[in-house]
Motif scaffolding. Sequence first.
Motif, short mmCIF file in Angstrom:
data_model
loop_
_atom_site.label_atom_id
_atom_site.label_comp_id
_atom_site.label_asym_id
_atom_site.label_seq_id
_atom_site.Cartn_x
_atom_site.Cartn_y
_atom_site.Cartn_z
N LEU A 197 0.82 -1.21 0.00
CA LEU A 197 0.00 0.00 0.00
C LEU A 197 0.86 1.27 0.00
CD1 LEU A 197 -3.08 -0.87 2.25
CD2 LEU A 197 -2.81 -1.04 -0.22
N GLU A 198 2.03 1.18 0.68
CA GLU A 198 2.96 2.33 0.68
C GLU A 198 3.36 2.66 -0.76
OE1 GLU A 198 4.06 4.12 3.18
OE2 GLU A 198 3.75 2.92 5.01
N GLN A 199 3.67 1.58 -1.46
CA GLN A 199 4.06 1.72 -2.86
C GLN A 199 2.93 2.36 -3.67
OE1 GLN A 199 6.90 1.03 -4.37
NE2 GLN A 199 6.07 1.52 -6.42
N ALA A 200 1.71 1.88 -3.43
CA ALA A 200 0.54 2.41 -4.13
C ALA A 200 0.38 3.90 -3.84
CB ALA A 200 -0.71 1.65 -3.70
N LEU A 201 0.58 4.23 -2.60
CA LEU A 201 0.41 5.62 -2.17
C LEU A 201 1.35 6.53 -2.96
CD1 LEU A 201 -1.10 7.34 -0.06
CD2 LEU A 201 0.78 6.92 1.54
N SER A 202 2.57 6.05 -3.14
CA SER A 202 3.55 6.88 -3.85
C SER A 202 3.20 7.01 -5.33
CB SER A 202 4.95 6.29 -3.67
OG SER A 202 5.01 5.04 -4.34
N GLU A 203 2.44 6.03 -5.86
CA GLU A 203 2.09 6.10 -7.27
C GLU A 203 0.92 7.03 -7.56
OE1 GLU A 203 1.51 2.23 -9.04
OE2 GLU A 203 3.33 1.48 -8.04
N LEU A 204 0.16 7.36 -6.51
CA LEU A 204 -1.02 8.20 -6.73
C LEU A 204 -0.63 9.63 -7.06
CD1 LEU A 204 -3.57 7.23 -3.93
CD2 LEU A 204 -3.89 7.06 -6.41
N PRO A 205 -1.32 10.25 -7.99
CA PRO A 205 -1.05 11.66 -8.26
C PRO A 205 -1.40 12.51 -7.03
CG PRO A 205 -3.01 10.92 -9.44
CD PRO A 205 -2.39 9.71 -8.83
N ALA A 206 -0.73 13.64 -6.89
CA ALA A 206 -0.88 14.47 -5.69
C ALA A 206 -2.32 14.92 -5.48
CB ALA A 206 0.04 15.69 -5.78
N ARG A 207 -3.07 15.15 -6.61
CA ARG A 207 -4.42 15.69 -6.42
C ARG A 207 -5.42 14.62 -5.95
NH1 ARG A 207 -6.25 13.63 -11.07
NH2 ARG A 207 -4.58 13.40 -12.59
N ALA A 208 -5.03 13.36 -6.01
CA ALA A 208 -5.95 12.32 -5.56
C ALA A 208 -5.91 12.20 -4.04
CB ALA A 208 -5.61 10.97 -6.22
#
Length: 837
Positions: A197-208
């Motif tokens: 999930l940490e990895q996923a978090l870093s992949e999300l665009p900032a506005r999400a």
Amino acid sequence: MYAKVIVDVPAKQTNRAFDYEVPSSLRKWVEVGSRVGVPFGPRVLQGFVVELHEETQLDAKRIKPIQNVLDLVPPLTDELVLLGRWISRMYLCHEVTALQAMLPAALKAKYERAIEVGRESGEQSLLDMPDLQAIVAFVASKGSVPMDALMERFAADGALIKQLLGAGILTEVQMVKDRMSTKKALTVFPPAGGNGLEQALSELPARANKQQEVLRYLIEHPYAIRLTELMETVEVGASTVKSLADRGWIELREVEVMRDPYAGRAFARTKPLSLTEEQSRVFTEIRDAVAEERHEVFLLHGVTGSGKTEVYLQSIQQCLDMGKEAIVLVPEISLTPQMVERFKGRFGDLVAVLHSRLSNGERYDEWRKITRKQVKVVIGARSAIFAPFTKIGLIIIDEEHESSYKQEESPKYHTRDVAVKRASMQGAAVVLGSATPSLESLEKTRRRRDRDRPPYRLLTMKERVANRPMPPVAIIDMREELKSGNRSMFSTALYKAIEDRLHKKEQIVLLLNRRGYATFVMCRTCGYVSSCPHCDISLTYHQSSRMLRCHYCGYAEREVTECPSCQSKHIRHFGTGTQRVEEELGKIFPGIRVIRMDVDTTTEKGSHEKWLTMFREKQADVLLGTQMVAKGLDFPDVTLVGVIAADTVLNIPDFRSAERTFQLLTQVAGRAGRHEKQGEVFVQTYTPEHYSVQYASQHDFIAFANHELDVRANLGYPPYQRLILVTFSHEQVPLLVRFAEAFVMRLKEIAAQHSTKQIDLFSEAVSQDQTFQMDVLGPVASPISRIKDRYRFQCVVKYRGEDQAAEIVGQTVAWFEERSSKEKLMISVDVDPQYLM
Ligand SMILES: Nc1ncnc2c1ncn2[C@@H]1O[C@H](COP(=O)(O)OP(=O)(O)OP(=O)(O)O)[C@@H](O)[C@H]1O
Ligand SMILES: [Zn+2]
Ligand SMILES: [Zn+2]
């Protein structure tokens, strides 16, 4: 392997087990008590497996296989299957009716039609057509498609589907399913330990940022969570969570949830109270029986407020300590939240609650807690006696004298007798508790056969806890009131007492066992009485709707102001109902706050509980109602109880009227002064000298019982003789009379054959020393001689010597049904009837 199956058609021809083959694929799943789908003639029916055998007596080639199994775990136990057979013989009903009664409504069968790919090869050439191919491929991919779904999907191709069915390429099957499904909820599953999930978090665009919040929450709480709960906690919409699932970071799937009617209500945990001397004497007896796993039936006669519930609670604890289960039965109307709280407060989540005010879904889920062994205690009304427990140590029946324990529709079983039977099958103890035990139970504590002990054992608690006195009861002769010029429905004494309590801000319970406004409408000039055109009873006036209503069939008509028979205007309401009293109270005591509780004000779900809560919170001065207010309620500020008319029950033409009057007066008097404040009771009556009124005012159950038992012995009524009521109904009187007379004649013939030989139906119940003796009274017109345009005749079978009479009546009914099937005659049989109507 072969199964004997009882199919779900309550009819004489199907009232036996049929043989089916258990296909090897189903062997692991089919047990005694399983529900199965079986082919029966052209149909598929639901059935219950009642026996399993390696062999069959029939021609094995002709035996059809079971089609499917409905449950992974059978909903009935072996023991319940046997109990069902016992009920069907005792109370003369179809075996399947008894078995159905044991299941929650959600498990009633639903029949569905579905389409599958057929076994026959048919005209395979049809499959050259692409349209047809598509349909067959679709069905094949699903295995089985509900008829409606298929028709919806291929709406334009109805003719093609028919063609495929005709050719046998597709085939229609009938399926048996449950009417109710389990409730499912979308649930979010983060990966184990929040991995990735940490990895996923870093992949999300900032506005999400919403999606980020969800991920952060799940990283901290990497556990499955209900979607709605997650949405609430993190304050996001469903689409946010779904988009995370779409990217494969979390999983979103439907998971079964339990509907818990008591969810969110906190029950304060209670500890066992230290028992009074009387309580502890009684408790020791029960505890020993439970500890020794001994089947024994105790009749606990404890005056109102003697603390019976605490004895129940501690006895249940003993049962749980031994790893066993307990069933507590309470009359439907006493099953208030207050009552539930006392049990949930002591045993928490180990308690399941079953009553008719639950939705079908809620009830089903409570019931499943039992089959899954999540609970050890069931508290409920009548049908809770069928809780599918397997290690019952104790069955408690509170208010055991209540006539509502007798089921009025088929199967017309008496819960008390079923409980005793079930307990004897499981070696469990039974406690029948009441301040006014039924004479049937009391007599069983006294009966002596040879040197045997009586069947039940009497335990007594004579005192209220903490030395609280029983409230003094004043009998008020209403004839005297009239003579002295008081025409109101309240005697001077009751009036003063009400005034006094209003002044002191204490609470009042008023009982009038009659709903509505007035009992009937009568013309003073000619004596005409408004009565139902379909039933032979008078109509009841309802003030709020200004309607006259039939309490049997629901027929209603406008209030009359002029006599339909003589046109006189002197047509008036007579008698008093709860609604009338409410109005009168408002007139005499302006501003008085009254809660009225009767069938008319408690039809809505939860209304009963709402009224009681309001009264408890002192939002009202008076709780006025029918017998609903008499039972089990425990309000500390109630210091006055008034009975408006003790004679309402006494005047009903039934041999139990005196007993019912005594019970009602004792129960309602028991609502007063249960706590610190001293209570007082006023009973208004036109028959003050009647022994039921007199003994009730002295709180003397035993004296009443002795008197009443003498009366019963002299008249040959229960408990000394038992009754079976047979009611015939038909639209034409002459036919009806002929049938009823023929029935009685045949019954006497069959009985004469039987009296010479002993039949042993269920051996333990047949006593050797009581010779069988049977009388048939009637046929006569029933007290309610017509209901819904059908005339009614009845006969009463009176007998001694236990169960043979049911068998004899059963044989007569069977003989009779064969001869009258075309005549629309209805026969209904009630074994141990509570009312002779
Ligand atoms: N051993 C005890 N010590 C203190 N209080 C007790 C004890 N046992 C019971 N009580 C309290 O006494 C009151 C009456 O008890 P309970 O309601 O169980 O009586 P009951 O016999 O069931 O009466 P009813 O037949 O009228 O329903 C309750 O408030 C209960 O909490
Ligand atoms: Zn008239
Ligand atoms: Zn009617």
